[in-house]
Design an enzyme around this catalytic site. Structure first.
Site, PDB file in Angstrom:
ATOM      1  N   HIS A  37       5.352  -9.067  15.379  1.00  0.00           N
ATOM      2  CA  HIS A  37       5.180  -7.634  15.111  1.00  0.00           C
ATOM      3  C   HIS A  37       5.029  -6.887  16.432  1.00  0.00           C
ATOM      4  CE1 HIS A  37       4.045  -7.775  10.637  1.00  0.00           C
ATOM      5  NE2 HIS A  37       4.855  -6.746  10.742  1.00  0.00           N
ATOM      6  N   ARG A  90       0.827  -1.225   0.000  1.00  0.00           N
ATOM      7  CA  ARG A  90       0.000   0.000   0.000  1.00  0.00           C
ATOM      8  C   ARG A  90       0.845   1.252   0.000  1.00  0.00           C
ATOM      9  NH1 ARG A  90      -4.743  -0.682   4.346  1.00  0.00           N
ATOM     10  NH2 ARG A  90      -4.472   1.575   4.349  1.00  0.00           N
TER      11      ARG A  90
HETATM   12  N1  PCA Z   1       7.284  -3.298   9.306  1.00  0.00           N
HETATM   13  C1  PCA Z   1       6.874  -3.413   7.930  1.00  0.00           C
HETATM   14  C2  PCA Z   1       8.156  -3.535   7.150  1.00  0.00           C
HETATM   15  C3  PCA Z   1       9.250  -3.176   8.086  1.00  0.00           C
HETATM   16  C4  PCA Z   1       8.633  -3.147   9.422  1.00  0.00           C
HETATM   17  O1  PCA Z   1       9.197  -2.970  10.491  1.00  0.00           O
HETATM   18  C5  PCA Z   1       5.916  -4.564   7.725  1.00  0.00           C
HETATM   19  O2  PCA Z   1       5.189  -4.935   8.658  1.00  0.00           O
HETATM   20  O3  PCA Z   1       5.872  -5.117   6.627  1.00  0.00           O
END
Ligand code: PCA
Length: 218
Positions: free
Chosen positions: A170, A93
């Site tokens: 994440h 995006r």
């Molecule tokens: N988050 C992005 C790319 C690099 C990062 O830290 C992602 O979730 O794709």
């Protein structure tokens, strides 16, 4: 030390116009640490589609880790997201740091549609819950560079490194980032470092995952 095993920890450079990425700060903080008798080799990847797959594979050839945990920023999420599934699609995006914005492209042409994390995601979640750190199982790592790296790692495990395990976590914005994104949740850096270390420790010491409900209804 001879014979010492390695855990590879990967983070990412800031992207989408930001000047920090908590994942980079986390991996810097844990570089060289000993966790569950493994030395942590830490590396920050560029947030660039064209470079990360080869770099990831080179790092694995260099360090021969028994486990790889990649960490990325997912601004807008309010806790640690332990990713379950990597998909073989890129649909960007926003542009990456090289200006590339692929749409509906495979991560690896002809490879399976998806892979699961081979880390004990429920045991990791339970450990974070016990430590009173906000966390959840996530069923999508998105379709940007993080998912690309997560997928490429899983493909390497499936095709070339059967003894290696890999997964992805994440993390939310740092408080300083959240101030620039109205209403976005955030987490203190030290909490994210503690969470990542705990995830690594549990992953390195758990072979059989726990089974308790932590899925999603939507
Ligand atoms: N988050 C992005 C790319 C690099 C990062 O830290 C992602 O979730 O794709």
């Amino acid at each position: 030390m001879k014979g010492e095993q390695t855990a590879l920890l990967l983070g990412f450079e800031p992207f989408n116009g930001d000047n920090v990425n908590p994942s980079q700060q986390i991996v810097d903080a844990l570089a060289g640490a000993i966790v569950a008798a493994h030395r942590v080799a830490a590396c920050t990847l560029p947030t660039e589609f064209a470079r990360v797959v080869a770099m990831t594979s080179d790092l694995i050839a260099k360090y021969r880790p028994s486990l790889v945990l990649a960490v990325g920023q997912a601004g807008g999420r309010d806790g640690i997201s332990i990713e379950r599934i990597a998909v073989n699609v890129i649909d960007a995006r926003v542009a990456d740091n090289a200006g590339d914005q692929p749409v509906d492209a495979p991560v690896i042409d002809g490879a399976p549609n998806a892979y699961f994390s081979t880390l004990p995601i429920k045991a990791m979640l339970r450990a974070l819950q016990n430590a009173r750190i906000s966390a959840e199982i996530s069923n999508t790592a998105g379709t940007f560079v993080c998912n690309q790296v997560f997928y490429a790692l899983a493909h390497l495990v499936a095709t070339r490194h059967p003894d290696m395990r890999s997964g992805f976590v994440h993390v939310p914005f740092l408080p300083e980032q959240a101030r620039r994104h109205a209403g976005a949740p955030s987490m203190e850096l030290q909490t994210m470092i503690d969470a990542t270390r705990l995830c690594l420790e549990v992953a390195l010491t758990t072979r059989d995952d726990l089974h308790f409900a932590a899925g999603a209804t939507h």
